[in-house]
Design an enzyme around this catalytic site. Structure first.
Site, PDB file in Angstrom:
ATOM      1  N   HIS A   1      -3.301   0.006  -2.501  1.00  0.00           N
ATOM      2  CA  HIS A   1      -2.215   0.190  -1.554  1.00  0.00           C
ATOM      3  C   HIS A   1      -1.844   1.661  -1.362  1.00  0.00           C
ATOM      4  O   HIS A   1      -0.813   1.968  -0.764  1.00  0.00           O
ATOM      5  CB  HIS A   1      -0.983  -0.616  -1.982  1.00  0.00           C
TER       6      HIS A   1
ATOM      7  N   GLY B   1     -10.249  -6.892  -2.571  1.00  0.00           N
ATOM      8  CA  GLY B   1      -9.147  -6.943  -3.521  1.00  0.00           C
ATOM      9  C   GLY B   1      -8.939  -8.348  -4.052  1.00  0.00           C
ATOM     10  O   GLY B   1      -7.917  -8.981  -3.806  1.00  0.00           O
TER      11      GLY B   1
ATOM     12  N   GLY C   1      -8.857  -2.549 -11.298  1.00  0.00           N
ATOM     13  CA  GLY C   1      -7.426  -2.483 -10.991  1.00  0.00           C
ATOM     14  C   GLY C   1      -7.105  -1.402  -9.976  1.00  0.00           C
ATOM     15  O   GLY C   1      -7.748  -0.356  -9.949  1.00  0.00           O
TER      16      GLY C   1
HETATM   17 MG    MG Z   1      -1.257  -7.951  -1.913  1.00  0.00          MG
END
Ligand code: MG
Length: 204
Positions: A137, A39, A68
């Site tokens: 996430h 990430g 993204g």
């Molecule tokens: Mg973060």
């Protein structure tokens, strides 16, 4: 800590105290093997980790598909229109990431792996001294990152996870869930956290 550029000049969500901790952890770990982050986005954490690796003559692998995460997509909370590739209509943080590497003089230290995390890890064999997880996430993405990379950390190595919120009112729970999974595995012990940066050491 000596940094080649101001990390605050790079788009991102990492607090300077968390970045300083990543630098410190990577500086200690890089003597034992390469480090890897999941990430990268525009490369703010890469500046901290990469600077520490560079000082040790070590490599940093930087995994990101650069399309993204869920929260970066158009219409979502963390969308940044600057990062939308108007030709394809898709997110593209790779250009900004490469600009960061060039500005920071890290092109001879950071190996970008432009692929989904699970693909990048499928044939991975090199033991890693530090893994920093700050990818998608969602529950599925965080779990996939954990399952892909935690087994590749060498004993004595570090697993750092961003956006740890023990209280659900403070933020999404997926990073905290994989943090707890790592603890429950018996393979890791907790070190002191820094703000929302959870830090674990692989003990066996
Ligand atoms: Mg973060």
């Amino acid at each position: 800590m000596r940094l080649p550029i101001d990390p605050e000049s790079v788009k991102g969500f990492l607090h300077p105290e968390e970045g300083a901790r990543l630098f410190e952890l990577a500086a200690a770990a890089a003597g034992f093997g390469p480090c890897l982050e999941v990430g990268s986005y525009c490369g703010r954490s890469t500046v901290y980790l990469g600077a520490a690796c560079r000082a040790q003559g070590q490599l940093l692998f930087a995994v990101d598909h650069h399309r993204g995460s869920e929260e970066h997509q158009p219409g979502e909370a963390y969308h940044d229109a600057d990062l939308l590739d108007v030709q394809s209509g898709r997110m593209d943080s790779l250009r900004a990431f490469r600009d960061t590497l060039a500005r920071a003089g890290l092109e001879d230290t950071v190996v970008p792996l432009v692929a989904p995390s699970t693909l990048a890890g499928r044939y991975w064999g090199v033991p890693l001294a530090l893994v920093f997880i700050d990818g998608g996430h969602s529950h599925a993405a965080a779990l996939a990152d954990y399952r892909t990379w935690a087994p590749r950390i060498m004993p004595g190595g570090i697993l750092a996870i961003h956006d740890i919120f023990p209280n659900p009112d403070d933020g999404g729970q997926a990073p905290y869930e994989i943090y707890q999974l790592a603890l429950a595995s018996g393979l890791f012990r907790e070190l002191e956290p820094t703000r929302t940066l959870g830090v674990l050491e692989r003990i066996r």
